[in-house]
Design a protein around this motif. Structure first.
Motif, short mmCIF file in Angstrom:
data_model
loop_
_atom_site.label_atom_id
_atom_site.label_comp_id
_atom_site.label_asym_id
_atom_site.label_seq_id
_atom_site.Cartn_x
_atom_site.Cartn_y
_atom_site.Cartn_z
N ARG A 96 29.01 21.52 36.94
CA ARG A 96 28.41 20.21 36.73
C ARG A 96 28.85 19.24 37.83
O ARG A 96 29.97 19.32 38.34
CB ARG A 96 28.82 19.66 35.36
CG ARG A 96 28.09 20.32 34.20
CD ARG A 96 26.64 19.93 34.18
NE ARG A 96 25.90 20.55 33.08
CZ ARG A 96 24.60 20.37 32.87
NH1 ARG A 96 23.90 19.60 33.69
NH2 ARG A 96 23.99 20.95 31.86
N ARG A 131 18.89 20.69 37.36
CA ARG A 131 19.36 20.84 35.97
C ARG A 131 19.56 19.49 35.28
O ARG A 131 20.31 19.38 34.33
CB ARG A 131 20.67 21.65 35.91
CG ARG A 131 20.54 23.05 36.50
CD ARG A 131 21.82 23.85 36.38
NE ARG A 131 22.06 24.22 34.99
CZ ARG A 131 23.15 23.88 34.30
NH1 ARG A 131 24.09 23.12 34.86
NH2 ARG A 131 23.29 24.25 33.06
N ASP A 133 21.19 17.08 36.09
CA ASP A 133 22.64 16.83 36.08
C ASP A 133 22.96 15.53 36.83
O ASP A 133 23.73 15.54 37.80
CB ASP A 133 23.33 18.03 36.71
CG ASP A 133 24.85 17.95 36.64
OD1 ASP A 133 25.35 17.17 35.79
OD2 ASP A 133 25.51 18.64 37.42
N GLY A 135 24.95 12.81 36.96
CA GLY A 135 26.19 12.22 36.47
C GLY A 135 26.59 10.99 37.27
O GLY A 135 25.88 10.55 38.19
N GLY A 162 26.15 18.54 29.94
CA GLY A 162 25.83 17.62 31.02
C GLY A 162 25.93 16.17 30.60
O GLY A 162 26.33 15.86 29.46
#
Length: 311
Positions: A96, A131, A133, A135, A162
């Protein structure tokens, strides 16, 4: 109303549950011509969010350039950190983004953006994270690389392990928080709406009180049973039309659709094992766009064209 049709243009092998540093290839990119009708019949440009592996392939890149020159497509960026150099061992893939050292994530982004600019002759200004992801570290880095618009938020969907973007505002693009002195990035979430708005927050609040396995199940299933969206792989035609109607009724001005390039190549996605299944997907998109143009004024735009429209 504005419509963005975004395509994750990427390598094969991504629906196998494996995240190889040496993917099998990018032959699927040649199947993007199945979507030529989007521009030829409706005048809508595509936004082609392109991975590093695609940018390394001459034939695939040449096709994207033709789509840009002949059909007004935008070529943006799509990061797959597991096979974008530098390939450092930071844990079992897929790691991640927030679990990755910031310097490695920054270096991977630099590789991607440099390769896209060298291959396509101009810097990418739109982005989607692999994905979903997206963040805190990705959000911090994007302005540094000149990104104007991100499209990594999928409201009402739950990415196991996630970042929690379940309650991302699901209506129109908006500005992300400022990062230093860089221009603020516009977020263009996928168009996915709760059928009854109050249920999204109530479900999220309830799920957080449950044990992890139950919480994961509740959040993972919400989008299938209590939401509507214009995503042609995730939703049936009736739901796509319903989502567009709801969006307009609730004051929305921008619709954002997405799919993967590999979903246009038979046998490279579980949902599309043969040419017949791919043909149904293409016709589903064509019928939706036909209905959309008949139901009210609609203008096709690329992701970066949304930047000046965000509040």
């Amino acid at each position: 109303m504005k419509l963005v049709i975004s395509i994750d243009v990427e390598e094969e092998g991504l629906f196998s549950g494996k995240y190889s540093r040496t993917p099998p290839g990018v032959r699927n990119v040649s199947h993007l011509d199945a979507l030529n009708f989007v521009y030829d019949e409706f005048g809508f440009p595509l936004t082609l969010l392109t991975s590093y592996q695609v940018a390394q392939d001459d034939a695939a890149s040449d096709m994207l350039i033709r789509m840009r020159e002949e059909r007004g497509a935008e070529i943006g960026a799509h990061l797959h950190p597991w096979n974008t150099p530098p390939l450092e061992d930071v844990g079992p893939e897929p790691v991640r983004s927030d679990a990755m050292p910031m310097d490695i994530l920054r270096a991977k982004m630099a590789t991607l953006f440099d390769s896209l600019e060298q291959r396509f002759g101009k810097p990418a200004t739109s982005f989607r994270m692999g994905r979903w992801d997206f963040g805190a570290q990705v959000e911090q880095l994007l302005p540094e690389f000149g990104i104007l618009v991100d499209a990594s938020h999928a409201p009402l969907r739950h990415a196991r392990g996630g970042p929690d973007r379940f309650l991302t505002p699901s209506y129109d693009p908006y500005l992300l928080p400022a990062v230093g002195d860089y221009p603020r990035v516009t977020e263009a979430p996928l168009t996915m709406l709760p059928v009854m708005p109050i249920t999204a927050r109530c479900t999220h609040t309830f799920a957080r009180l449950m044990p992890k396995t139950i919480r994961e199940s509740i959040l993972a299933n919400y989008s299938a049973v209590a939401a509507a969206g214009i995503q042609p792989v995730w939703y049936p035609s009736t739901s796509m039309r319903w989502a567009a109607r709801l969006h307009r009724r609730r004051g929305g001005n921008v619709l954002v659709m997405f799919l993967h390039s590999s979903e246009l190549m038979p046998g490279h996605s579980p949902n599309f094992p043969n040419q017949e299944a791919v043909d149904r997907l293409v016709e589903k998109i064509r019928h939706f766009l036909g209905w959309l143009t008949q139901s009210g004024p609609i203008q096709g735009v690329t992701l970066s064209e949304l930047h000046k429209r965000a509040d």
